[in-house]
Design a protein around this motif. Structure first.
Motif, mmCIF file in Angstrom:
data_model
loop_
_atom_site.group_PDB
_atom_site.id
_atom_site.type_symbol
_atom_site.label_atom_id
_atom_site.label_comp_id
_atom_site.label_asym_id
_atom_site.label_seq_id
_atom_site.Cartn_x
_atom_site.Cartn_y
_atom_site.Cartn_z
ATOM 1 N N ASN A 18 0.871 -1.174 0.000
ATOM 2 C CA ASN A 18 0.000 0.000 0.000
ATOM 3 C C ASN A 18 0.909 1.225 0.000
ATOM 4 O O ASN A 18 1.120 1.865 1.015
ATOM 5 N N HIS A 19 1.461 1.529 -1.188
ATOM 6 C CA HIS A 19 2.467 2.585 -1.290
ATOM 7 C C HIS A 19 1.966 3.928 -0.799
ATOM 8 O O HIS A 19 2.744 4.754 -0.364
ATOM 9 N N TRP A 20 0.672 4.150 -0.836
ATOM 10 C CA TRP A 20 0.148 5.435 -0.364
ATOM 11 C C TRP A 20 0.420 5.609 1.124
ATOM 12 O O TRP A 20 0.617 6.722 1.600
ATOM 13 N N THR A 21 0.466 4.506 1.877
ATOM 14 C CA THR A 21 0.794 4.583 3.304
ATOM 15 C C THR A 21 2.235 5.052 3.468
ATOM 16 O O THR A 21 2.530 5.898 4.315
ATOM 17 N N ALA A 22 3.132 4.526 2.641
ATOM 18 C CA ALA A 22 4.536 4.941 2.699
ATOM 19 C C ALA A 22 4.672 6.412 2.349
ATOM 20 O O ALA A 22 5.444 7.136 2.975
ATOM 21 N N ILE A 23 3.919 6.858 1.352
ATOM 22 C CA ILE A 23 3.975 8.269 0.947
ATOM 23 C C ILE A 23 3.489 9.161 2.080
ATOM 24 O O ILE A 23 4.077 10.198 2.373
ATOM 25 N N MET A 24 2.411 8.751 2.754
ATOM 26 C CA MET A 24 1.897 9.545 3.874
ATOM 27 C C MET A 24 2.923 9.628 5.000
ATOM 28 O O MET A 24 3.072 10.675 5.636
ATOM 29 N N HIS A 25 3.638 8.533 5.249
ATOM 30 C CA HIS A 25 4.649 8.559 6.304
ATOM 31 C C HIS A 25 5.874 9.368 5.875
ATOM 32 O O HIS A 25 6.520 9.994 6.712
ATOM 33 N N PHE B 174 11.713 9.108 5.611
ATOM 34 C CA PHE B 174 12.607 7.956 5.641
ATOM 35 C C PHE B 174 13.215 7.672 4.270
ATOM 36 O O PHE B 174 14.350 7.220 4.189
ATOM 37 N N VAL B 175 12.517 7.948 3.180
ATOM 38 C CA VAL B 175 13.098 7.739 1.846
ATOM 39 C C VAL B 175 14.240 8.731 1.644
ATOM 40 O O VAL B 175 15.328 8.360 1.201
ATOM 41 N N LYS B 176 13.994 9.979 1.990
ATOM 42 C CA LYS B 176 15.036 11.003 1.854
ATOM 43 C C LYS B 176 16.264 10.627 2.677
ATOM 44 O O LYS B 176 17.396 10.714 2.194
ATOM 45 N N ARG B 177 16.049 10.179 3.911
ATOM 46 C CA ARG B 177 17.178 9.793 4.765
ATOM 47 C C ARG B 177 17.891 8.569 4.204
ATOM 48 O O ARG B 177 19.122 8.479 4.246
#
Length: 132
Positions: A21-28, A101-104
């Motif tokens: 559910n990639h939208w959850t990752a995007i929201m985080h 977290f993706v940026k880090r």
């Protein structure tokens, strides 16, 4: 700059595959509701899309107008319209602070990536493939 973009895209792709559910990752990554990061480069596109709540004049999570709508989970939902425009944070929904977290992750692997790239370029026998 194209290498940096590729590294960032790779980081996003890894996260998208790790979370079905990639939208959850995007929201985080970027936050949600009143806590969402306004520096999200895709925010304007999101606000212009069918997913944005038209009763939302700011970033607070608000009730939707009456009718069917497509959610960010790509599912069709129905709103009675009873809460249209009302702030729902605290009552029904909790805003999510951005975690980036993706940026880090990209910032962490970037120096390693460039080091490995330099090693490959230093050892690659380019003279075997380029005719001058």
């Amino acid at each position: 700059s194209s290498v940096i973009m590729e590294v960032e895209d790779l980081g996003k792709e890894i996260i998208a595959r790790a979370f079905p559910n990639h939208w959850t990752a995007i929201m985080h990554e970027w936050g949600s509701g009143s806590l969402l990061d306004p520096n999200n480069p895709d925010l304007a596109e999101y606000k212009a899309s069918e997913y944005w709540n038209p009763a939302r004049s700011d970033h607070y999570i608000r009730g939707r107008p009456k009718g069917y709508y497509k959610g960010i989970d790509d599912q069709i939902h129905y709103s009675s319209g009873a809460q249209e425009g009302k702030v729902l944070e605290g009552m029904y929904y909790r805003p999510i602070p951005p975690k980036h977290f993706v940026k880090r992750a990209v910032e962490t692997i970037e120096p390693i990536f460039y080091q490995r790239l330099e090693e490959v370029l230093a050892k690659f026998p380019i003279e075997r493939y380029v005719i001058v």
